[in-house]
Design a protein around this motif. Structure first.
Motif, PDB file in Angstrom:
ATOM      1  N   GLU A  24      16.588  37.140  25.939  1.00  0.00           N
ATOM      2  CA  GLU A  24      16.945  35.791  26.374  1.00  0.00           C
ATOM      3  C   GLU A  24      18.226  35.340  25.690  1.00  0.00           C
ATOM      4  O   GLU A  24      18.222  34.910  24.537  1.00  0.00           O
ATOM      5  CB  GLU A  24      15.801  34.812  26.059  1.00  0.00           C
ATOM      6  CG  GLU A  24      16.003  33.439  26.635  1.00  0.00           C
ATOM      7  CD  GLU A  24      16.220  33.441  28.143  1.00  0.00           C
ATOM      8  OE1 GLU A  24      17.380  33.271  28.566  1.00  0.00           O
ATOM      9  OE2 GLU A  24      15.255  33.625  28.882  1.00  0.00           O
ATOM     10  N   ALA A  25      19.332  35.477  26.402  1.00  0.00           N
ATOM     11  CA  ALA A  25      20.635  35.129  25.839  1.00  0.00           C
ATOM     12  C   ALA A  25      20.878  33.620  25.823  1.00  0.00           C
ATOM     13  O   ALA A  25      21.685  33.128  25.044  1.00  0.00           O
ATOM     14  CB  ALA A  25      21.743  35.824  26.630  1.00  0.00           C
ATOM     15  N   ASP A  26      20.189  32.887  26.660  1.00  0.00           N
ATOM     16  CA  ASP A  26      20.367  31.438  26.770  1.00  0.00           C
ATOM     17  C   ASP A  26      19.417  30.745  25.796  1.00  0.00           C
ATOM     18  O   ASP A  26      18.191  30.834  25.937  1.00  0.00           O
ATOM     19  CB  ASP A  26      20.083  31.007  28.207  1.00  0.00           C
ATOM     20  CG  ASP A  26      20.319  29.527  28.443  1.00  0.00           C
ATOM     21  OD1 ASP A  26      19.910  28.708  27.604  1.00  0.00           O
ATOM     22  OD2 ASP A  26      20.918  29.191  29.485  1.00  0.00           O
ATOM     23  N   SER A  27      19.957  30.056  24.808  1.00  0.00           N
ATOM     24  CA  SER A  27      19.133  29.415  23.776  1.00  0.00           C
ATOM     25  C   SER A  27      18.238  28.323  24.344  1.00  0.00           C
ATOM     26  O   SER A  27      17.110  28.133  23.877  1.00  0.00           O
ATOM     27  CB  SER A  27      20.022  28.838  22.676  1.00  0.00           C
ATOM     28  OG  SER A  27      20.712  29.869  22.018  1.00  0.00           O
ATOM     29  N   TYR A  55      12.919  23.267  17.944  1.00  0.00           N
ATOM     30  CA  TYR A  55      13.246  24.694  17.928  1.00  0.00           C
ATOM     31  C   TYR A  55      14.568  24.907  17.205  1.00  0.00           C
ATOM     32  O   TYR A  55      15.565  24.253  17.510  1.00  0.00           O
ATOM     33  CB  TYR A  55      13.344  25.204  19.372  1.00  0.00           C
ATOM     34  CG  TYR A  55      13.874  26.611  19.481  1.00  0.00           C
ATOM     35  CD1 TYR A  55      13.071  27.700  19.149  1.00  0.00           C
ATOM     36  CD2 TYR A  55      15.170  26.853  19.919  1.00  0.00           C
ATOM     37  CE1 TYR A  55      13.557  28.998  19.254  1.00  0.00           C
ATOM     38  CE2 TYR A  55      15.658  28.144  20.027  1.00  0.00           C
ATOM     39  CZ  TYR A  55      14.852  29.207  19.694  1.00  0.00           C
ATOM     40  OH  TYR A  55      15.334  30.488  19.790  1.00  0.00           O
ATOM     41  N   LEU A  56      14.552  25.839  16.242  1.00  0.00           N
ATOM     42  CA  LEU A  56      15.756  26.191  15.496  1.00  0.00           C
ATOM     43  C   LEU A  56      16.025  27.683  15.658  1.00  0.00           C
ATOM     44  O   LEU A  56      15.157  28.498  15.341  1.00  0.00           O
ATOM     45  CB  LEU A  56      15.576  25.898  14.004  1.00  0.00           C
ATOM     46  CG  LEU A  56      15.102  24.505  13.609  1.00  0.00           C
ATOM     47  CD1 LEU A  56      14.821  24.461  12.125  1.00  0.00           C
ATOM     48  CD2 LEU A  56      16.136  23.483  13.989  1.00  0.00           C
ATOM     49  N   ALA A  57      17.200  28.036  16.146  1.00  0.00           N
ATOM     50  CA  ALA A  57      17.633  29.434  16.222  1.00  0.00           C
ATOM     51  C   ALA A  57      18.708  29.591  15.155  1.00  0.00           C
ATOM     52  O   ALA A  57      19.866  29.192  15.351  1.00  0.00           O
ATOM     53  CB  ALA A  57      18.177  29.768  17.605  1.00  0.00           C
ATOM     54  N   LEU A  58      18.331  30.121  14.006  1.00  0.00           N
ATOM     55  CA  LEU A  58      19.242  30.189  12.865  1.00  0.00           C
ATOM     56  C   LEU A  58      20.453  31.068  13.132  1.00  0.00           C
ATOM     57  O   LEU A  58      21.570  30.732  12.725  1.00  0.00           O
ATOM     58  CB  LEU A  58      18.494  30.674  11.624  1.00  0.00           C
ATOM     59  CG  LEU A  58      17.329  29.796  11.160  1.00  0.00           C
ATOM     60  CD1 LEU A  58      16.648  30.420   9.948  1.00  0.00           C
ATOM     61  CD2 LEU A  58      17.788  28.379  10.869  1.00  0.00           C
ATOM     62  N   ASP A  59      20.263  32.196  13.829  1.00  0.00           N
ATOM     63  CA  ASP A  59      21.381  33.095  14.076  1.00  0.00           C
ATOM     64  C   ASP A  59      22.406  32.498  15.035  1.00  0.00           C
ATOM     65  O   ASP A  59      23.581  32.799  14.963  1.00  0.00           O
ATOM     66  CB  ASP A  59      20.895  34.451  14.597  1.00  0.00           C
ATOM     67  CG  ASP A  59      20.156  34.360  15.918  1.00  0.00           C
ATOM     68  OD1 ASP A  59      19.586  33.287  16.227  1.00  0.00           O
ATOM     69  OD2 ASP A  59      20.129  35.376  16.642  1.00  0.00           O
ATOM     70  N   ARG A  60      21.968  31.635  15.913  1.00  0.00           N
ATOM     71  CA  ARG A  60      22.866  31.021  16.896  1.00  0.00           C
ATOM     72  C   ARG A  60      23.300  29.618  16.490  1.00  0.00           C
ATOM     73  O   ARG A  60      24.048  28.962  17.213  1.00  0.00           O
ATOM     74  CB  ARG A  60      22.188  30.961  18.263  1.00  0.00           C
ATOM     75  CG  ARG A  60      21.915  32.333  18.839  1.00  0.00           C
ATOM     76  CD  ARG A  60      21.236  32.230  20.178  1.00  0.00           C
ATOM     77  NE  ARG A  60      20.945  33.570  20.701  1.00  0.00           N
ATOM     78  CZ  ARG A  60      20.251  33.795  21.791  1.00  0.00           C
ATOM     79  NH1 ARG A  60      19.775  32.769  22.499  1.00  0.00           N
ATOM     80  NH2 ARG A  60      20.032  35.029  22.190  1.00  0.00           N
ATOM     81  N   GLN A  61      22.777  29.157  15.384  1.00  0.00           N
ATOM     82  CA  GLN A  61      23.040  27.802  14.910  1.00  0.00           C
ATOM     83  C   GLN A  61      22.753  26.799  16.025  1.00  0.00           C
ATOM     84  O   GLN A  61      23.545  25.908  16.330  1.00  0.00           O
ATOM     85  CB  GLN A  61      24.468  27.673  14.393  1.00  0.00           C
ATOM     86  CG  GLN A  61      24.750  28.603  13.244  1.00  0.00           C
ATOM     87  CD  GLN A  61      26.199  28.604  12.830  1.00  0.00           C
ATOM     88  OE1 GLN A  61      27.053  27.985  13.450  1.00  0.00           O
ATOM     89  NE2 GLN A  61      26.494  29.319  11.772  1.00  0.00           N
ATOM     90  N   TYR A  62      21.588  26.972  16.641  1.00  0.00           N
ATOM     91  CA  TYR A  62      21.195  26.168  17.791  1.00  0.00           C
ATOM     92  C   TYR A  62      19.890  25.459  17.480  1.00  0.00           C
ATOM     93  O   TYR A  62      18.994  26.032  16.865  1.00  0.00           O
ATOM     94  CB  TYR A  62      21.002  27.083  19.011  1.00  0.00           C
ATOM     95  CG  TYR A  62      20.559  26.351  20.243  1.00  0.00           C
ATOM     96  CD1 TYR A  62      21.476  25.690  21.047  1.00  0.00           C
ATOM     97  CD2 TYR A  62      19.217  26.310  20.601  1.00  0.00           C
ATOM     98  CE1 TYR A  62      21.067  25.013  22.178  1.00  0.00           C
ATOM     99  CE2 TYR A  62      18.799  25.640  21.733  1.00  0.00           C
ATOM    100  CZ  TYR A  62      19.726  24.994  22.520  1.00  0.00           C
ATOM    101  OH  TYR A  62      19.315  24.318  23.639  1.00  0.00           O
ATOM    102  N   MET A  63      19.774  24.229  17.918  1.00  0.00           N
ATOM    103  CA  MET A  63      18.540  23.486  17.772  1.00  0.00           C
ATOM    104  C   MET A  63      18.318  22.628  19.003  1.00  0.00           C
ATOM    105  O   MET A  63      19.269  22.166  19.625  1.00  0.00           O
ATOM    106  CB  MET A  63      18.531  22.654  16.500  1.00  0.00           C
ATOM    107  CG  MET A  63      19.756  21.852  16.257  1.00  0.00           C
ATOM    108  SD  MET A  63      19.985  21.398  14.539  1.00  0.00           S
ATOM    109  CE  MET A  63      20.208  22.940  13.730  1.00  0.00           C
ATOM    110  N   GLN A  64      17.059  22.482  19.356  1.00  0.00           N
ATOM    111  CA  GLN A  64      16.709  21.688  20.523  1.00  0.00           C
ATOM    112  C   GLN A  64      15.322  21.118  20.347  1.00  0.00           C
ATOM    113  O   GLN A  64      14.461  21.728  19.707  1.00  0.00           O
ATOM    114  CB  GLN A  64      16.747  22.532  21.793  1.00  0.00           C
ATOM    115  CG  GLN A  64      16.453  21.714  23.033  1.00  0.00           C
ATOM    116  CD  GLN A  64      16.689  22.479  24.312  1.00  0.00           C
ATOM    117  OE1 GLN A  64      17.187  23.597  24.313  1.00  0.00           O
ATOM    118  NE2 GLN A  64      16.323  21.883  25.415  1.00  0.00           N
TER     119      GLN A  64
END
Length: 168
Positions: free
Chosen positions: A62-65, A90-99
């Motif tokens: 899943e490439a889309d965070s 939701y925190l994706a540490l490698d992508r520096q993404y949160m939602q």
């Protein structure tokens, strides 16, 4: 410029290593216990149910965070509460993404959730991980107090989802 750097990190695998390092260094057992207790305390004052999911390395399928956050929302059964008041941070540490994704029983706007994520992102940039998460939980608590339905007449406020952050 930062997108070139992000692409380089993905191609070399550096973002995955950075995500694993962040999780090991900052999201240790003691911190996760403190977060779980704070989530438990916050849920006493409203019918919302908060789940925090921390992913060090995003899966390659899943490439889309944003889609990944929705997938995690379903996998963790955040939607499975009696009043439909589950909320996923939701925190994706490698992508520096949160939602933040909220179930249909939570009457909060996307702008409110985006503001929480923006504040949390700023804290993460400053490497204030625990303080940022506590501030985000406090703000989410305030939102849920006004955005969730009241406890039904004769009912009681139950704790339907785990309070311990989930490491993916």
């Amino acid at each position: 410029m930062s997108s070139r750097r992000d692409n380089w990190k993905k191609l070399t695998g550096w973002s995955s290593l950075a995500g694993q390092w962040l999780r090991r260094k900052h999201f240790n057992a003691a911190m996760l216990d403190r977060l779980a207790e704070r989530i438990r305390q916050s849920e006493i004052s409203h019918t919302g149910e908060l789940v925090v999911a921390i992913e060090a390395v995003s899966p390659s399928h899943e490439a889309d965070s944003e889609q990944r956050a929705l997938e995690v929302f379903g996998k963790l059964h955040v939607w499975d509460t009696p009043l439909n008041t589950g909320v996923l941070l939701y925190l994706a540490l490698d992508r520096q993404y949160m939602q933040i994704i909220a179930d249909r029983g939570v009457k909060a706007s996307d702008a409110q959730w985006a503001a929480v994520c923006a504040g949390l992102q700023q804290c993460f940039v400053q490497q204030r991980y625990e303080a940022g998460l506590f501030a985000a939980i406090d703000t989410i608590e305030i939102i849920l107090k006004s955005a969730c339905p009241p406890v039904p007449e004769g009912g009681r406020n139950t704790d339907d989802l785990p309070n311990t952050p989930v490491l993916l």
